[in-house]
Scaffold this motif. Structure first.
Motif, PDB file in Angstrom:
ATOM      1  N   GLY A 158      -1.985  -7.510   6.088  1.00 30.14           N
ATOM      2  CA  GLY A 158      -3.046  -8.123   4.943  1.00 30.14           C
ATOM      3  C   GLY A 158      -2.837  -6.852   3.614  1.00 30.14           C
ATOM      4  O   GLY A 158      -2.949  -7.361   2.535  1.00 30.14           O
ATOM      5  N   VAL A 159      -2.743  -5.633   4.214  1.00 33.83           N
ATOM      6  CA  VAL A 159      -2.541  -4.539   3.039  1.00 33.83           C
ATOM      7  C   VAL A 159      -1.194  -4.932   2.232  1.00 33.83           C
ATOM      8  O   VAL A 159      -1.336  -4.613   0.983  1.00 33.83           O
ATOM      9  N   THR A 160      -0.212  -5.340   2.934  1.00 37.57           N
ATOM     10  CA  THR A 160       0.811  -5.694   2.226  1.00 37.57           C
ATOM     11  C   THR A 160       0.914  -7.031   1.294  1.00 37.57           C
ATOM     12  O   THR A 160       1.352  -6.817   0.202  1.00 37.57           O
ATOM     13  N   ALA A 220       0.409  -8.797  -3.958  1.00 37.38           N
ATOM     14  CA  ALA A 220      -0.432  -9.458  -5.263  1.00 37.38           C
ATOM     15  C   ALA A 220      -0.710  -8.327  -6.532  1.00 37.38           C
ATOM     16  O   ALA A 220      -0.676  -8.888  -7.544  1.00 37.38           O
ATOM     17  N   MET A 221      -0.972  -7.265  -6.160  1.00 41.81           N
ATOM     18  CA  MET A 221      -1.103  -6.471  -7.226  1.00 41.81           C
ATOM     19  C   MET A 221       0.257  -5.885  -8.141  1.00 41.81           C
ATOM     20  O   MET A 221       0.027  -5.930  -9.333  1.00 41.81           O
ATOM     21  N   VAL A 222       1.166  -6.127  -7.264  1.00 41.10           N
ATOM     22  CA  VAL A 222       2.472  -5.820  -8.097  1.00 41.10           C
ATOM     23  C   VAL A 222       2.500  -6.976  -8.915  1.00 41.10           C
ATOM     24  O   VAL A 222       3.420  -6.731  -9.997  1.00 41.10           O
ATOM     25  N   HIS A 223       2.534  -8.184  -8.591  1.00 43.69           N
ATOM     26  CA  HIS A 223       2.905  -9.277  -9.221  1.00 43.69           C
ATOM     27  C   HIS A 223       1.772  -9.424 -10.637  1.00 43.69           C
ATOM     28  O   HIS A 223       2.332  -9.627 -11.822  1.00 43.69           O
ATOM     29  N   ARG A 224       0.733  -9.141 -10.252  1.00 43.37           N
ATOM     30  CA  ARG A 224      -0.402  -9.254 -11.547  1.00 43.37           C
ATOM     31  C   ARG A 224      -0.050  -7.935 -12.298  1.00 43.37           C
ATOM     32  O   ARG A 224       0.112  -8.261 -13.724  1.00 43.37           O
ATOM     33  N   SER A 225       0.416  -6.834 -12.084  1.00 41.15           N
ATOM     34  CA  SER A 225       0.756  -5.848 -12.801  1.00 41.15           C
ATOM     35  C   SER A 225       2.075  -6.051 -13.716  1.00 41.15           C
ATOM     36  O   SER A 225       2.105  -5.658 -14.783  1.00 41.15           O
ATOM     37  N   TRP A 226       3.041  -6.672 -12.997  1.00 41.93           N
ATOM     38  CA  TRP A 226       4.273  -6.956 -13.694  1.00 41.93           C
ATOM     39  C   TRP A 226       3.895  -8.152 -14.815  1.00 41.93           C
ATOM     40  O   TRP A 226       4.457  -8.048 -15.986  1.00 41.93           O
ATOM     41  N   ASP A 237       5.609  -1.921 -12.813  1.00 39.32           N
ATOM     42  CA  ASP A 237       4.873  -1.823 -11.663  1.00 39.32           C
ATOM     43  C   ASP A 237       4.069  -0.530 -11.427  1.00 39.32           C
ATOM     44  O   ASP A 237       3.678  -0.179 -10.427  1.00 39.32           O
ATOM     45  N   GLU A 238       4.297   0.239 -12.620  1.00 44.76           N
ATOM     46  CA  GLU A 238       3.665   1.606 -12.445  1.00 44.76           C
ATOM     47  C   GLU A 238       2.087   1.723 -12.536  1.00 44.76           C
ATOM     48  O   GLU A 238       1.689   1.120 -13.498  1.00 44.76           O
ATOM     49  N   VAL A 239       1.471   2.726 -12.056  1.00 51.61           N
ATOM     50  CA  VAL A 239      -0.089   2.627 -12.157  1.00 51.61           C
ATOM     51  C   VAL A 239      -0.376   3.398 -13.272  1.00 51.61           C
ATOM     52  O   VAL A 239       0.276   4.524 -13.812  1.00 51.61           O
ATOM     53  N   GLN A 240      -1.086   2.763 -14.246  1.00 47.95           N
ATOM     54  CA  GLN A 240      -1.377   3.255 -15.660  1.00 47.95           C
ATOM     55  C   GLN A 240      -2.542   4.406 -15.234  1.00 47.95           C
ATOM     56  O   GLN A 240      -3.212   4.651 -14.439  1.00 47.95           O
TER      57      GLN A 240
END
Length: 277
Positions: A89-91, A96-102, A108-111
């Motif tokens: 589930g965490v993966t 989803a977060m990586v795809h949305r950030s891209w 994919d870096e955390v701002q």
């Protein structure tokens, strides 16, 4: 029992420790892909540790199939199965977060958080303001010290000129007193005015050479005094020039520090919050 207690497998524990260390290292990165890989590796390492700590393999934990002593411990298996589901589930969430950030930022870096950046900038602004105040106080103390030195030099020069004038006036007064005493002594002796005038002319002729020497000496003293005055003036000019140079240098450093801080705040640069490539 003693022999079986000493035959504990070490390789699974080492592999588990290596996986956990690798996962923690990846979790500390700013890239979400590396964070995702760290979560997966860390989960596998913890699962391996739980299974290894659960004891040796045994039969299925079903009543009636094998004896209780030969059964495997079902608790580590249940915990690992639950951990696998949670990791999955965490993966999915991190993917989803990586795809949305891209999609939003192209990376994919955390701002950086804006409020954290503002807090850090305010702290640095306070530090810079304190440093500017310290430099300003040093500059003011430097100006006061240089002004005190100039005032002391002016006072010394004025005192020296006053003493020289007083000494010259004293010498002139002593000469007048000696001349008056000599004239009164001659008059008390009954010397007439014509004879007194003749003696003065004779004394003047005798003092001609000495008067010339005195004139030369006076001229030398005047030249020496003028030379010392020029040297003193040159030293004062040099001191004023150094004072102005130090003032300009201090003002330049203060302006440069203020410009650098304003530019850094305008660009919102914060190297301590930025991650490595």
């Amino acid at each position: 029992m003693t022999g079986s207690a000493l035959t504990v497998p070490v390789a699974p524990f080492l592999a588990s420790g290596l996986l956990v260390a690798t996962g923690v290292t990846l979790l500390l990165e700013r890239s979400l892909v590396r964070v995702l890989a760290g979560v997966i590796v860390l989960g596998n390492g913890v699962n391996l540790l739980i299974v290894t700590a659960g004891g040796p393999a045994g039969g299925p934990p079903l009543l009636g199939s094998v004896s209780r002593a030969a059964m495997a411990d079902p608790l580590p298996q249940a915990m690992v199965l639950t951990a696998i589901v949670i990791t999955l589930g965490v993966t999915a969430f991190l993917l989803a977060m990586v795809h949305r950030s891209w999609q939003l930022t192209g990376t994919d870096e955390v701002q950086d958080d804006t409020e954290d950046r503002n807090v850090r900038l305010r702290a640095r602004h306070v530090e810079l303001s304190a440093a500017v105040r310290v430099k300003r106080d040093d500059y003011r103390r430097l100006v006061l010290r240089q002004r005190a030195e100039l005032a002391h030099m002016e006072a010394e020069r004025a005192e020296r000129e006053r003493l020289e004038e007083a000494d010259l006036e004293l010498r002139i007064a002593r000469v007048h007193d000696e001349l008056g005493a000599w004239t009164r002594d001659l008059r008390d002796r009954g010397v007439s005015e014509e004879e007194l005038h003749d003696r003065l002319e004779v004394a003047a002729q005798r003092a001609g050479d000495s008067e010339l020497d005195n004139l030369l000496r006076i001229e030398e003293l005047r030249e020496e005094h003028e030379r010392r005055r020029r040297e003193q003036t040159a030293r004062e000019k040099e001191l004023r020039r150094r004072l102005k140079h130090r003032q300009r240098e201090a003002r330049r450093q203060m302006r440069a520090a203020l410009r650098a801080e304003r530019a850094r705040q305008a660009l919102a640069e914060d190297p301590e919050l930025e991650g490595d490539e």
